[in-house]
Design a protein around this motif. Structure first.
Motif, PDB file in Angstrom:
ATOM      1  N   LEU A 102      38.954  63.006  63.613  1.00 49.01           N
ATOM      2  CA  LEU A 102      40.308  62.799  64.129  1.00 49.01           C
ATOM      3  C   LEU A 102      40.921  64.109  64.600  1.00 49.01           C
ATOM      4  N   LYS A 103      40.642  65.187  63.907  1.00 49.54           N
ATOM      5  CA  LYS A 103      41.123  66.506  64.337  1.00 49.54           C
ATOM      6  C   LYS A 103      40.566  66.853  65.708  1.00 49.54           C
ATOM      7  N   ARG A 104      39.273  66.650  65.879  1.00 54.44           N
ATOM      8  CA  ARG A 104      38.643  66.961  67.161  1.00 54.44           C
ATOM      9  C   ARG A 104      39.158  66.052  68.278  1.00 54.44           C
ATOM     10  N   MET A 105      39.470  64.793  67.937  1.00 54.99           N
ATOM     11  CA  MET A 105      39.985  63.882  68.953  1.00 54.99           C
ATOM     12  C   MET A 105      41.393  64.272  69.386  1.00 54.99           C
ATOM     13  N   VAL A 106      42.192  64.765  68.474  1.00 58.67           N
ATOM     14  CA  VAL A 106      43.523  65.265  68.829  1.00 58.67           C
ATOM     15  C   VAL A 106      43.383  66.460  69.772  1.00 58.67           C
ATOM     16  N   GLU A 107      42.442  67.340  69.468  1.00 62.80           N
ATOM     17  CA  GLU A 107      42.197  68.497  70.333  1.00 62.80           C
ATOM     18  C   GLU A 107      41.690  68.054  71.704  1.00 62.80           C
ATOM     19  N   PHE A 108      40.874  66.998  71.716  1.00 66.34           N
ATOM     20  CA  PHE A 108      40.349  66.476  72.984  1.00 66.34           C
ATOM     21  C   PHE A 108      41.474  65.902  73.842  1.00 66.34           C
ATOM     22  N   ALA A 109      42.414  65.215  73.221  1.00 63.92           N
ATOM     23  CA  ALA A 109      43.563  64.667  73.953  1.00 63.92           C
ATOM     24  C   ALA A 109      44.388  65.793  74.568  1.00 63.92           C
ATOM     25  N   ASP A 110      44.586  66.861  73.824  1.00 59.97           N
ATOM     26  CA  ASP A 110      45.356  68.002  74.330  1.00 59.97           C
ATOM     27  C   ASP A 110      44.599  68.699  75.462  1.00 59.97           C
ATOM     28  N   GLN A 111      43.284  68.755  75.340  1.00 60.66           N
ATOM     29  CA  GLN A 111      42.448  69.399  76.353  1.00 60.66           C
ATOM     30  C   GLN A 111      42.457  68.623  77.664  1.00 60.66           C
ATOM     31  N   THR A 112      42.342  67.315  77.583  1.00 57.77           N
ATOM     32  CA  THR A 112      42.258  66.480  78.788  1.00 57.77           C
ATOM     33  C   THR A 112      43.626  66.111  79.347  1.00 57.77           C
ATOM     34  N   LYS A 113      44.654  66.235  78.527  1.00 59.14           N
ATOM     35  CA  LYS A 113      46.005  65.816  78.903  1.00 59.14           C
ATOM     36  C   LYS A 113      46.063  64.315  79.167  1.00 59.14           C
ATOM     37  N   SER A 115      45.956  60.310  77.199  1.00 57.14           N
ATOM     38  CA  SER A 115      46.073  59.562  75.943  1.00 57.14           C
ATOM     39  C   SER A 115      44.705  58.998  75.582  1.00 57.14           C
ATOM     40  N   ILE A 116      44.357  59.080  74.324  1.00 51.52           N
ATOM     41  CA  ILE A 116      43.073  58.589  73.829  1.00 51.52           C
ATOM     42  C   ILE A 116      43.320  57.404  72.904  1.00 51.52           C
ATOM     43  N   GLN A 117      42.680  56.286  73.187  1.00 50.69           N
ATOM     44  CA  GLN A 117      42.771  55.129  72.298  1.00 50.69           C
ATOM     45  C   GLN A 117      41.413  54.886  71.662  1.00 50.69           C
ATOM     46  N   LEU A 118      41.375  54.946  70.339  1.00 50.44           N
ATOM     47  CA  LEU A 118      40.150  54.692  69.593  1.00 50.44           C
ATOM     48  C   LEU A 118      40.159  53.244  69.116  1.00 50.44           C
ATOM     49  N   PRO A 198      50.109  49.077  63.466  1.00 51.95           N
ATOM     50  CA  PRO A 198      50.550  48.640  62.133  1.00 51.95           C
ATOM     51  C   PRO A 198      49.748  47.486  61.560  1.00 51.95           C
ATOM     52  N   HIS A 199      49.130  46.692  62.415  1.00 51.65           N
ATOM     53  CA  HIS A 199      48.331  45.567  61.946  1.00 51.65           C
ATOM     54  C   HIS A 199      46.867  45.958  61.712  1.00 51.65           C
ATOM     55  N   LEU A 200      46.407  46.991  62.424  1.00 48.63           N
ATOM     56  CA  LEU A 200      45.018  47.459  62.301  1.00 48.63           C
ATOM     57  C   LEU A 200      45.008  48.983  62.243  1.00 48.63           C
ATOM     58  N   PRO A 201      45.579  49.561  61.207  1.00 49.27           N
ATOM     59  CA  PRO A 201      45.760  51.021  61.159  1.00 49.27           C
ATOM     60  C   PRO A 201      44.477  51.843  61.203  1.00 49.27           C
ATOM     61  N   LYS A 202      43.376  51.285  60.717  1.00 52.41           N
ATOM     62  CA  LYS A 202      42.110  52.026  60.718  1.00 52.41           C
ATOM     63  C   LYS A 202      41.222  51.675  61.906  1.00 52.41           C
ATOM     64  N   TRP A 203      41.666  50.700  62.717  1.00 52.41           N
ATOM     65  CA  TRP A 203      40.801  50.165  63.761  1.00 52.41           C
ATOM     66  C   TRP A 203      41.344  50.368  65.173  1.00 52.41           C
ATOM     67  N   ASP A 204      42.605  50.741  65.283  1.00 54.76           N
ATOM     68  CA  ASP A 204      43.234  50.918  66.593  1.00 54.76           C
ATOM     69  C   ASP A 204      44.182  52.117  66.493  1.00 54.76           C
ATOM     70  N   ILE A 205      43.753  53.248  67.077  1.00 57.54           N
ATOM     71  CA  ILE A 205      44.501  54.497  66.946  1.00 57.54           C
ATOM     72  C   ILE A 205      44.772  55.086  68.332  1.00 57.54           C
ATOM     73  N   LEU A 206      46.016  55.394  68.611  1.00 60.53           N
ATOM     74  CA  LEU A 206      46.393  56.006  69.874  1.00 60.53           C
ATOM     75  C   LEU A 206      46.779  57.473  69.635  1.00 60.53           C
ATOM     76  N   ILE A 207      46.241  58.346  70.471  1.00 59.02           N
ATOM     77  CA  ILE A 207      46.550  59.770  70.370  1.00 59.02           C
ATOM     78  C   ILE A 207      47.083  60.239  71.714  1.00 59.02           C
ATOM     79  N   ARG A 208      48.323  60.689  71.734  1.00 54.82           N
ATOM     80  CA  ARG A 208      48.925  61.164  72.975  1.00 54.82           C
ATOM     81  C   ARG A 208      48.775  62.689  73.054  1.00 54.82           C
ATOM     82  N   PRO A 209      48.585  63.220  74.256  1.00 51.12           N
ATOM     83  CA  PRO A 209      48.458  64.683  74.380  1.00 51.12           C
ATOM     84  C   PRO A 209      49.783  65.380  74.120  1.00 51.12           C
ATOM     85  N   SER A 210      49.721  66.563  73.616  1.00 53.03           N
ATOM     86  CA  SER A 210      50.960  67.300  73.345  1.00 53.03           C
ATOM     87  C   SER A 210      51.394  68.067  74.594  1.00 53.03           C
TER      88      SER A 210
END
Length: 210
Positions: A102-113, A115-118, A198-210
């Motif tokens: 998850l740390k690396r995916m946050v960094e990837f979102a910031d790198q690509t600018k 949003s990443i949806q897992l 909120p219904h699938l907290p471990k199965w659907d994660i959105l990461i927006r770039p900073s």
């Protein structure tokens, strides 16, 4: 995105058949040369990307391959992407609670600018992951071929096709360390960047770039 079972290099039979006389070992002789295939398939274009790692299957290995995929895209392709949706199995290296991933995916979102949806497949449903069909084609393609060395392995993968396209294949010699993790304090900061369904907290994660 997903990793395939480790490929052992040597005179080993994998239960397939091939033309000609190719005598294979009938049991594992303790081979030391092994490779971990990590694949990414673009569902829109059908392009398959496969990297064979000579080290361990880790979170860093998987995200490094994702970064390589990103750098392989043209500027136009990158600009056309509004967001990146990634379908993954809920494995130990890339689960929705794996801190390093998850740390690396946050960094990837910031790198690509972007949003990443897992999106994670539930247990015992990984067969529905599109990349699994690519692995099935590969197994049928090289079938009973004796993968005597890395060059033979790579050559066979390059000649398979998925939706009419040959895959882009690479070999990685980078050594990865297992067991890398974050402290609770570090993870708390990463968690602030994760928008969990909120219904699938471990199965659907959105990461927006900073």
């Amino acid at each position: 995105m997903d990793c395939k079972a480790t490929v052992e290099i040597g005179e080993y039979s994998r239960g397939g058949q091939t033309r000609g006389y190719n005598q294979a070992q009938d049991h594992d002789m303790g081979t030391k040369e092994k490779y971990v295939p990590c694949g990414i398939v673009d569902e829109e274009t059908g392009q398959l990307y496969v990297t064979f790692g000579s080290s361990y299957k880790t979170s860093d290995f998987m995200v490094d391959n994702l970064e390589q995929w990103w750098t392989s895209l043209s500027i136009t392709e990158k600009q056309q992407l509004e967001n990146i949706q990634i379908k993954v199995d809920n494995g130990a290296e890339n689960s929705g609670i794996r801190r390093q991933f998850l740390k690396r995916m946050v960094e990837f979102a910031d790198q690509t600018k972007k949003s990443i949806q897992l999106l994670y497949f539930p247990p015992y449903h990984s067969k529905y992951n599109p990349i699994e069909r690519c692995w099935g084609i590969l197994e049928r393609h090289w079938n009973g071929t004796l993968l005597r060395n890395a060059q033979t392995m790579l050559a066979w993968v390059k000649t398979m096709t998925w939706k009419g396209l040959n895959p882009i294949v690479k070999l990685s010699k980078k050594v990865y360390q297992k067991g890398i993790s974050l402290t609770k304090k570090e993870m708390k900061e990463i968690e602030k960047r994760l928008e969990r369904n909120p219904h699938l907290p471990k199965w659907d994660i959105l990461i927006r770039p900073s």
